[in-house]
Design an enzyme around this catalytic site. Structure first.
Site, PDB file in Angstrom:
ATOM      1  N   HIS A 180       0.653  -1.077   0.053  1.00 19.24           N
ATOM      2  CA  HIS A 180      -0.061   0.135   0.020  1.00 19.24           C
ATOM      3  C   HIS A 180       1.019   1.351  -0.142  1.00 19.24           C
ATOM      4  O   HIS A 180       2.170   1.399   0.341  1.00 19.24           O
ATOM      5  CB  HIS A 180      -0.780  -0.032   1.091  1.00 19.24           C
ATOM      6  CG  HIS A 180      -0.057   0.104   2.580  1.00 19.24           C
ATOM      7  ND1 HIS A 180       0.529   1.081   3.113  1.00 19.24           N
ATOM      8  CD2 HIS A 180       0.136  -1.013   3.162  1.00 19.24           C
ATOM      9  CE1 HIS A 180       1.171   0.832   4.201  1.00 19.24           C
ATOM     10  NE2 HIS A 180       1.058  -0.656   4.451  1.00 19.24           N
ATOM     11  N   GLU A 239      -2.139  -7.318   7.492  1.00 23.01           N
ATOM     12  CA  GLU A 239      -0.796  -7.311   7.948  1.00 23.01           C
ATOM     13  C   GLU A 239      -0.753  -8.265   9.071  1.00 23.01           C
ATOM     14  O   GLU A 239      -1.466  -8.536   9.804  1.00 23.01           O
ATOM     15  CB  GLU A 239      -0.472  -5.713   8.381  1.00 23.01           C
ATOM     16  CG  GLU A 239       0.894  -5.604   8.777  1.00 23.01           C
ATOM     17  CD  GLU A 239       1.852  -6.043   7.967  1.00 23.01           C
ATOM     18  OE1 GLU A 239       2.107  -7.161   7.613  1.00 23.01           O
ATOM     19  OE2 GLU A 239       2.956  -5.092   7.595  1.00 23.01           O
TER      20      GLU A 239
END
Length: 217
Positions: free
Chosen positions: A20, A93
């Site tokens: 990201h 994550e």
């Protein structure tokens, strides 16, 4: 990126793993883990630059972590490519428990023994820090399923730094606690893998490129 051909002339499935764009925690050196924070202005610009590059040779499918920093990045790419974005919690994550939101120095001062174990790729117990091999297995399994379901196409997964590094390690058949030869991705950089044809079990992949910037198609 759709349906590239291998040296043997057969359609080759590609897996593109994208980190990201930047957040305020990235900028400030804070451990994000599964804290759900958005892109900052710099991250939004990075995502737009990456989206324009990817649109020149778009994937067939885009799947994202549900955390907004990844989803915002994926949506920018999807809009540029005319593709819908789906989400999958398998691409979250790595969880860092009580350390999330802290800097490395803050962690080291408060938990020196556990910090040393973390830096040495050893298991950290009692703080809800997700184990490295568990993260690699989680993300790699979801990647393998996407590749199996989209043979001959290009699958793009927008996710997170530790998730990507540990997934690649697992997909290469390496030990997540022992192998240290893979650098982490920068924001809005990507890595490309394809199935290893010589693997009879269909679990292993080979790394074609790593940490490629948004200004490269």
């Amino acid at each position: 990126m759709s349906s590239s051909l291998s040296m043997g002339g057969l359609a080759s499935t590609r897996l593109v793993l994208v980190r990201h764009g930047q957040t305020d925690f990235n900028r400030d050196g804070r451990l994000q883990g599964q804290v759900d924070i958005p892109l900052n202005a710099a991250g939004a610009k990075q995502a737009a630059l990456l989206a324009a590059a990817v649109a020149e040779n778009p994937p067939d499918l885009i799947v994202s972590s549900p955390l907004q920093r990844a989803h915002e990045t994926a949506r920018a790419i999807g809009q540029a490519c005319g593709l819908e974005v789906s989400t999958d919690e398998a691409f979250l994550e790595r969880g860092f428990g009580q350390w999330e939101g802290l800097t490395g120095d803050e962690i080291r001062r408060r938990w020196p023994t556990e910090h040393a174990a973390w830096r040495d790729h050893r298991e950290v117990t009692g703080l809800d820090v997700e184990d490295r091999p568990a993260v690699g297995s989680r993300v790699a399994a979801a990647c393998r399923q996407l590749v199996a379901d989209n043979r001959g196409g290009t699958v793009m997964v927008v996710t997170h730094g530790a998730a990507i590094t540990l997934a690649i390690t697992a997909l290469l058949g390496l030990d997540a606690n022992e192998f240290r030869g893979l650098a982490g991705l920068e924001n809005c950089h990507r890595s490309v893998l394809e199935p290893l044809r010589s693997d009879p079990d269909g679990r292993l992949m080979r790394l074609l490129s790593h940490n490629v910037g948004p200004d490269f198609i």
